[in-house]
Each structure stands twice: as structure tokens, then as C-alpha cells.
Enzyme design. Structure first.
Site, short mmCIF file in Angstrom:
data_model
loop_
_atom_site.label_atom_id
_atom_site.label_comp_id
_atom_site.label_asym_id
_atom_site.label_seq_id
_atom_site.Cartn_x
_atom_site.Cartn_y
_atom_site.Cartn_z
N ARG A 4 -10.23 -11.60 2.33
CA ARG A 4 -11.09 -12.66 1.80
C ARG A 4 -10.38 -14.02 1.84
O ARG A 4 -11.02 -15.05 1.96
CB ARG A 4 -11.55 -12.29 0.39
CG ARG A 4 -10.45 -12.17 -0.63
CD ARG A 4 -10.87 -11.37 -1.87
NE ARG A 4 -10.88 -9.93 -1.61
CZ ARG A 4 -11.21 -9.01 -2.51
NH1 ARG A 4 -11.59 -9.38 -3.73
NH2 ARG A 4 -11.19 -7.72 -2.21
N LYS A 45 0.84 -1.20 0.00
CA LYS A 45 0.00 0.00 0.00
C LYS A 45 0.88 1.25 0.00
O LYS A 45 2.01 1.22 0.48
CB LYS A 45 -0.86 0.03 1.29
CG LYS A 45 -2.01 -0.96 1.31
CD LYS A 45 -2.80 -0.81 2.61
CE LYS A 45 -3.94 -1.81 2.70
NZ LYS A 45 -4.98 -1.61 1.67
N1 BES Z 1 -8.10 -3.75 4.59
C1 BES Z 1 -8.30 -3.36 3.25
C2 BES Z 1 -9.61 -2.62 3.03
C3 BES Z 1 -9.73 -1.28 3.70
C4 BES Z 1 -9.41 -0.12 3.03
C5 BES Z 1 -10.22 -1.18 4.98
C6 BES Z 1 -9.55 1.11 3.64
C7 BES Z 1 -10.36 0.05 5.60
C8 BES Z 1 -10.03 1.20 4.93
C9 BES Z 1 -8.29 -4.59 2.34
O1 BES Z 1 -7.50 -5.63 2.76
C10 BES Z 1 -7.77 -4.15 1.04
O2 BES Z 1 -6.63 -3.79 0.97
N2 BES Z 1 -8.60 -4.18 0.00
C11 BES Z 1 -8.23 -3.76 -1.29
C12 BES Z 1 -8.73 -4.78 -2.27
C13 BES Z 1 -8.18 -4.62 -3.66
C14 BES Z 1 -6.71 -4.95 -3.66
C15 BES Z 1 -8.95 -5.53 -4.58
C16 BES Z 1 -8.82 -2.38 -1.56
O3 BES Z 1 -9.94 -2.12 -1.07
O4 BES Z 1 -8.18 -1.56 -2.18
MN MN Z 2 -5.50 -5.45 2.09
#
Ligand code: BES
Ligand code: MN
Ligand code: ZN
Length: 498
Positions: A350, A276
């Protein structure tokens, strides 16, 4: 802060909170105070814009004629709109105003509300509950806070004719507040302190309340074949855990089969190799908000001795990049046997839930599975911070949850599922892949989970937008919200208890 209930009397110190109904109508207590203070209350009202609308406030400082130091006028609105939820908001509003006022005690007199939707006892108990939720703060790492920066209010006395009954009504609410506080604490806690092992330890503490707690270690997870969860964990030096919490409050009749609550417990989500960006990454300490809610819920259910057979289960991992981390393109085998192509290591929640959901279904044959997860950023784009996303394969379950959410003010918005979305996660190399593109990102994530629930009635709550709040509300201070504890406690009370 201590919440107490007592019969109405004129307090000899501190603040007395008196209700005013919409249209500047004085309640009996307000009228009595007005007489004793030679009209200070009427004068204060006519000197201001205060009208008695719900949650309006007006200070009357150092009134002559009574012993109390302050009178706080509190707008109650119209009595036919005063229900349990609005009473909680009143309690939160009172704490918001007096918490840091320098006052140590306050006594609340709310009378003259006959003809409302709930009785005075319900109003009193829920007002106390709201104040208690509002008084939460996470201050364990503030070492240099001066006394005058800390809350002053130590006791809120709620005055009501049947104080004994109000105390009885308040009992279980206080247990729910304990669960909410625990969930908030866990969400606040930084990831150098709270990681899979220490979070498992927190869950283990529920054994003191009579919850059967079982901690599955990495070796056991490997034996079980949880390749999806283990793939996420493999980049971290901190080993993963799955914790099973079983509350056997009823195992008779229709309640024999347990209801299962599943929580995503990613104690920190860097994204892994699909790293990230730096900005805001600190938020990912609360990527275990689903697990926190499940642990807090189990504490609430056991605390109030709910007549339900409930299993809580959390998958605890840290998602890190390293020389041992999983790579984009890796294929893992889940416990269900389905193979998964890991396109993006940041879609890790997931993968964790896939194995935990499969396990709980396989072992407990639950009558329903409800999972909570800070699963997608996309749900924040869809719903903002005002609703959690609800996905379900069962309309009756979905409707129940929508109603419970409304009742406690933790609201849900139902989102779609469908074959077209499921197609987006077809893989060229494995049975499925872990991302389905940007379009409908929350829905494809839910479709992914659906591959592991079989025909069990299931609901998925995407709580990414509601686990942390950057804006305080009357009963929810900034930070960890504990979202899900009150909602699911209410769902259990309304739908599962005999
Ligand atoms: N933990 C994150 C989702 C999240 C984002 C929670 C912001 C709280 C605040 C999750 O694991 C994630 O990174 N999801 C990705 C999925 C994508 C890679 C398909 C996302 O939402 O960008
Ligand atoms: Mn994630
Ligand atoms: Zn995550």
C-alpha cells in the site's frame, strides 16, 4: 505448440478428436468414423461410462479402418451450453490429455453443434485459445528433463468449415495469450533473477510493440517526493523503479482521457524489519503479480492494437530487512503530502501504491484507475483462491469489472468500503497509519489506497489469492496464473474501445 485451422478432412496421422454430445449422441464426424471403423466408437462408448458430458474423454486406440493412430472422444455436453468459455475449457482438456501422450499432432473435429449460443467459428477459435493457454509451462531451469517428460504435442489442428474466419478470430486471442504468457513468466521467475531493475527491463521491451515506455529512476522518484515508496525500497541494495507504459491506440472523442492500470511490483517481500516467518516465504517472489498483470496487459493491448488510450504503471521495489531498512514507527511523507506512520513494514504494498496512484492521477488525469496488487493475506481468508477481491468507489466501474471477470473466468467478488473501516487507520502521530488491525484487513488496506485516488473512479483488485495456483485447471496450469490480463483486456474491449 502450434494451433492451426483447416477445413474438415480425415487426418492421415496422429489423433483425431471427435465430439460426442450429451446423451451419447454422435456428431456427424463421430458417426462417419464409427462407420469407417466398423462400429469401434459405439462399442467403446457402450463398454464405458462415457455419456458425452462436457469434458469427458474416451480413448479409442489403434482403430482399424482409418489412417489416424488414435481417436479421442470428447464430450461436448449440450450444444446450447457451448459458449466461448466452455470451448476454451474443451481446448484445455484436450491438451491436458494429449499434451504428454506421445502424440505429435491432433486434429479436432467439432461439428453438429448448430443451434448453440455461439457459432462454429467462435467455438473453433476459443478452443484453440484454451489449448494454447493450457500448453504453457515454465521450464527454463529444468536442465535434466528427459525427452519423454516433455510435452509431445506440437500441433493442434482445429477443423472448421470457415477456417479463414476462425484464423481471423484467433488473431487477437493469440495476442492476449502472449500477454498472459508474459505475465506468467514474470510471476514464475525467482527474485534473484527478477528484481526491480530486470523487471523494468522486461517492461522496456514493450517499446518494440509501439508502447511508449519511460523508466523513472531513484533520483527522479526522490525529486517527485515519493517518500512512501522510497521508504520500502531503502532496506534493499537493489534500487527501486517506477515504469510508465503508454499505449496510444486512440486519442479521439470519448477515448481521449486515458484509462490507467497500476501494478504492485514488490519483487520480493521478506516483510522487512517486521520479518515474515520462514515457512512459505518463497511465495513472496510473486509479490509482483500486479505489475506482471499490468505489463502482460499492455503487451496484449499493443499486440492486438486495441483502440484505447491506456497507461500502465508499476512500482518496483524489493522489501528487505537491513541496517538501512525502515523501522516500525517511522513516519514517511508520501508524494500526495499525506504523512504515514509505518506500524508494520510488511504492509509495504500500500505504501508503494500510494505514491504510484497519486503520480498517475496527477500526471495523466485518467478517467479511471484500476490497481492490481497481491496486497493482503486476509483476502485469501475471505475469498480463498476462487475470486479476487474487488473494491471500488464507483458502482458502474465495479459492475463492468464484475461482468468482464465472469466472461473470461477470472472472477471477482465485490467487497465493502466505509468510513468505519477508514477510522481504523487513523494515526496518533501522522495523517494515517499503514495497518488497521487484523479485523477487515483487506478492507482497511483498500481504505488506505482510497486516500490517494481523490474523486477519480477507481477499482482495486486484491489478487493475493489468485496470482499463483497450486492446483491446475484446464486452461491454467499450476504456478503463475497471469490473472488480470484476460480480465482487463476484456474490460478494455467492452468498456473503453470505440
Ligand atoms: N504481499 C503480502 C500479502 C500476501 C500474503 C500476498 C500472502 C500473497 C500471499 C503483503 O505485503 C503483506 O505482507 N500483507 C500483510 C499485511 C499486514 C502486515 C497488515 C498480511 O497480509 O499479513
Ligand atoms: Mn508484505
Ligand atoms: Zn507484499
Amino acid at each position: 505448440m502450434k494451433i492451426t485451422f483447416s477445413q474438415p478432412s480425415l487426418p492421415g496421422k496422429g489423433t483425431i478428436v471427435a465430439g460426442i454430445l450429451e446423451g451419447k449422441k454422435l456428431t456427424p464426424t463421430a458417426r462417419d468414423l464409427d462407420e469407417r471403423t466398423s462400429g469401434a466408437i459405439s462399442k467403446a462408448i457402450s463398454a464405458s461410462r462415457f455419456t458425452g458430458k462436457a469434458n469427458e474423454l474416451l480413448d479409442v486406440m489403434a482403430p482399424a479402418g482409418i489412417e489416424a493412430e488414435r481417436i479421442l472422444l470428447l464430450g461436448l455436453g449440450s450444444p446450447d451450453k457451448l459458449d466461448a468459455a466452455s470451448a476454451e475449457t474443451l481446448g484445455g482438456t484436450i491438451f491436458g490429455h494429449l499434451g504428454g501422450s506421445g502424440q505429435k499432432v491432433a486434429a479436432v473435429a467439432i461439428d453438429g453443434i448448430e443451434g448453440g449460443v455461439v457459432d462454429a467459428v467462435t467455438v473453433a477459435a476459443h478452443l484453440g485459445f484454451g489449448a494454447e493457454l493450457a500448453a504453457y509451462r515454465f521450464d527454463k531451469y529444468r536442465t535434466s528433463e528427459k525427452a519423454d517428460q516433455k510435452p509431445s504435442l506440437a500441433e493442434l489442428q482445429v477443423m472448421v468449415d470457415d477456417a479463414a474466419k476462425a484464423r481471423r478470430t484467433f488473431g487477437p486471442l493469440q495476442k492476449v495469450a502472449d500477454g498472459v504468457r508474459l505475465a506468467r513468466d514474470l510471476v514464475w521467475e525467482p527474485a534473484n533473477v527478477l528484481y526491480p531493475e530486470t523487471l523494468a527491463e522486461q517492461a522496456r521491451q514493450l517499446a518494440d510493440l509501439g508502447v511508449e515506455v519511460q523508466v523513472l529512476e531513484e533520483e527522479r522518484l526522490r525529486e517527485l517526493g515519493m517518500g512512501a515508496l522510497l521508504g520500502v525500497a531503502q532496506g534493499s541494495t537493489r534500487p527501486p523503479y517506477v515504469v510508465v507504459m503508454h499505449w496510444r491506440g486512440s486519442e479521439r472523442g470519448a477515448n481521449k482521457q486515458p484509462v490507467a492500470f497500476v501494478g504492485k511490483g514488490v519483487t520480493f517481500d521478506t516483510g522487512g524489519i517486521s520479518l515474515k516467518p520462514a515457512g512459505g516465504m518463497e511465495d513472496m517472489k510473486w509479490d509482483m503479480g500486479g505489475a506482471a498483470a499490468v505489463i502482460g496487459l499492455m503487451k496484449a493491448l499493443a499486440g492486438r492494437k486495441a483502440k484505447v488510450n491506456a497507461v500502465g504503471i508499476v512500482g518496483l521495489v524489493e522489501n528487505m530487512p537491513s541496517g538501512t531498512a525502515q523501522r516500525p514507527g517511522d513516519v514517511v511523507r508520501s508524494m500526495s503530502g499525506q504523512t504515514i506512520e509505518v506500524i508494520n513494514t510488511d504492509a509495504e504494498g500500500r505504501l508503494v501504491l500510494a505514491d504510484v496512484i497519486w503520480y498517475v492521477r496527477d500526471r495523466f488525469k485518467p478517467r479511471a484507475i484500476i490497481d492490481l496488487a497481491t496486497l493482503t493475506g486476509a483476502i485469501i481468508i475471505s475469498l480463498g483462491h476462487h475470486n479476487a477481491g474487488l473494491f471500488s468507489n464507483d458502482d458502474a466501474l465495479a459492475d463492468r469489472l464484475l461482468a468482464s471477470g465472469k466472461a473470461v473466468g477470472e472472477t471477482l467478488w465485490r467487497m465493502p468500503l466505509g468510513e468505519e473501516y477508514a477510522k481504523q487507520i487513523k494515526s496518533d502521530i501522522a495523517d494515517i497509519k499503514n495497518v488497521g488491525g487484523r479485523e477487515g484487513g483487506s478492507v482497511t488496506a483498500a481504505e488506505f489506497l482510497k486516500k490517494f485516488v481523490g474523486d477519480t473512479p477507481w477499482a482495486h483488485l486484491d489478487i493475493a489469492g489468485v496470482t499463483w495456483s497450486s492446483k491446475a485447471k484446464p486452461t491454467v496450469p499450476k504456478g503463475g496464473t497471469g490473472f488480470g490480463v484476460r480480465l482487463l483486456d476484456r474490460y478494455v474491449a467492452d468498456a473503453c474501445e470505440s
